[in-house]
Design a protein around this motif. Structure first.
Motif, PDB file in Angstrom:
ATOM      1  N   PRO A   1       0.809  -1.225   0.000  1.00  0.00           N
ATOM      2  CA  PRO A   1       0.000   0.000   0.000  1.00  0.00           C
ATOM      3  C   PRO A   1       0.842   1.275   0.000  1.00  0.00           C
ATOM      4  CG  PRO A   1      -0.751  -1.520   1.693  1.00  0.00           C
ATOM      5  CD  PRO A   1       0.493  -2.084   1.119  1.00  0.00           C
ATOM      6  N   VAL A   2       2.017   1.249   0.640  1.00  0.00           N
ATOM      7  CA  VAL A   2       2.835   2.469   0.674  1.00  0.00           C
ATOM      8  C   VAL A   2       3.356   2.831  -0.719  1.00  0.00           C
ATOM      9  CG1 VAL A   2       3.496   2.270   3.096  1.00  0.00           C
ATOM     10  CG2 VAL A   2       4.906   1.199   1.375  1.00  0.00           C
ATOM     11  N   LEU A   3       3.551   1.863  -1.564  1.00  0.00           N
ATOM     12  CA  LEU A   3       3.956   2.165  -2.937  1.00  0.00           C
ATOM     13  C   LEU A   3       2.765   2.700  -3.731  1.00  0.00           C
ATOM     14  CD1 LEU A   3       6.254   2.135  -5.012  1.00  0.00           C
ATOM     15  CD2 LEU A   3       5.568  -0.181  -5.609  1.00  0.00           C
ATOM     16  N   GLN A   4       1.604   2.121  -3.485  1.00  0.00           N
ATOM     17  CA  GLN A   4       0.392   2.567  -4.186  1.00  0.00           C
ATOM     18  C   GLN A   4       0.044   4.016  -3.850  1.00  0.00           C
ATOM     19  OE1 GLN A   4      -0.807   0.551  -6.499  1.00  0.00           O
ATOM     20  NE2 GLN A   4       0.638  -1.040  -5.891  1.00  0.00           N
ATOM     21  N   THR A   5       0.364   4.447  -2.619  1.00  0.00           N
ATOM     22  CA  THR A   5       0.065   5.825  -2.208  1.00  0.00           C
ATOM     23  C   THR A   5       1.233   6.778  -2.449  1.00  0.00           C
ATOM     24  OG1 THR A   5       0.786   5.367   0.052  1.00  0.00           O
ATOM     25  CG2 THR A   5      -1.570   5.060  -0.450  1.00  0.00           C
ATOM     26  N   ASN A   6       2.265   6.304  -3.134  1.00  0.00           N
ATOM     27  CA  ASN A   6       3.451   7.104  -3.462  1.00  0.00           C
ATOM     28  C   ASN A   6       4.182   7.637  -2.229  1.00  0.00           C
ATOM     29  OD1 ASN A   6       3.286   6.738  -6.230  1.00  0.00           O
ATOM     30  ND2 ASN A   6       1.883   8.459  -6.468  1.00  0.00           N
ATOM     31  N   ASP A   7       4.135   6.885  -1.117  1.00  0.00           N
ATOM     32  CA  ASP A   7       4.922   7.225   0.061  1.00  0.00           C
ATOM     33  C   ASP A   7       6.293   6.591  -0.118  1.00  0.00           C
ATOM     34  OD1 ASP A   7       5.988   7.811   2.494  1.00  0.00           O
ATOM     35  OD2 ASP A   7       4.383   6.890   3.689  1.00  0.00           O
ATOM     36  N   HIS A   8       7.150   7.281  -0.861  1.00  0.00           N
ATOM     37  CA  HIS A   8       8.421   6.709  -1.262  1.00  0.00           C
ATOM     38  C   HIS A   8       9.362   6.486  -0.091  1.00  0.00           C
ATOM     39  CE1 HIS A   8       7.152   8.546  -5.250  1.00  0.00           C
ATOM     40  NE2 HIS A   8       7.053   7.245  -5.380  1.00  0.00           N
ATOM     41  N   ALA A   9       9.320   7.337   0.917  1.00  0.00           N
ATOM     42  CA  ALA A   9      10.199   7.154   2.081  1.00  0.00           C
ATOM     43  C   ALA A   9       9.814   5.881   2.842  1.00  0.00           C
ATOM     44  CB  ALA A   9      10.117   8.370   2.994  1.00  0.00           C
TER      45      ALA A   9
END
Length: 140
Positions: free
Chosen positions: A66-74
């Motif tokens: 999910p963090v990749l899907q929401t563009n939370d790159h850190a």
């Protein structure tokens, strides 16, 4: 002259038999070595296929994060660093013209701008492809 003829009559068949025995032994040893090399090649191929399969499974799991899907790159960078256990392995996530995650660099480091990347040509989303080697910007 007769003695010389008898010596040659005995030596020539002996040399021929010795030559035949040496050649037969050489041929048999060569066949055995080829068989072992073929078995070793197959075993290495299976190991390589298993490692590619493991890497592919890891990448599919990270891609579904999910963090990749929401563009939370850190957050994805931290997740990818924890998931990558192989030495000298790293994960790079690219967007058009730039890298957004590169686990080879320290967290928070400036990521490079990218020139046109030919290794993306012909690949569609959801497709896996093992490419030929290419020179990376950072790893060289």
């Amino acid at each position: 002259m007769r003695l010389l003829f008898i010596v040659f009559a005995l030596l020539i068949p002996s040399f021929a038999a010795a030559t035949l025995a040496l050649y037969t032994g050489y041929y048999r040893d060569r066949q055995e070595i080829q068989k072992h090399l073929l078995e070793t090649g197959r075993a290495l191929s299976l190991v390589l296929d298993r490692q590619f399969g493991q890497a592919e499974a890891l990448l599919w799991a990270l891609a579904a994060s999910p963090v990749l899907q929401t563009n939370d790159h850190a957050a994805f960078d931290a997740l990818a660093r924890r998931a990558t256990r192989l030495p000298d392995a790293w994960i790079v996530v690219e967007e058009l013209g730039r890298q957004v995650v590169n686990t080879r660099l320290p967290p928070g480091a400036a990521l490079p701008e990218l020139p046109v990347q030919n290794h993306w040509k012909g690949i569609a989303p959801g497709q896996v492809r093992v490419s030929n080697l290419f020179t990376g910007l950072l790893a060289k």
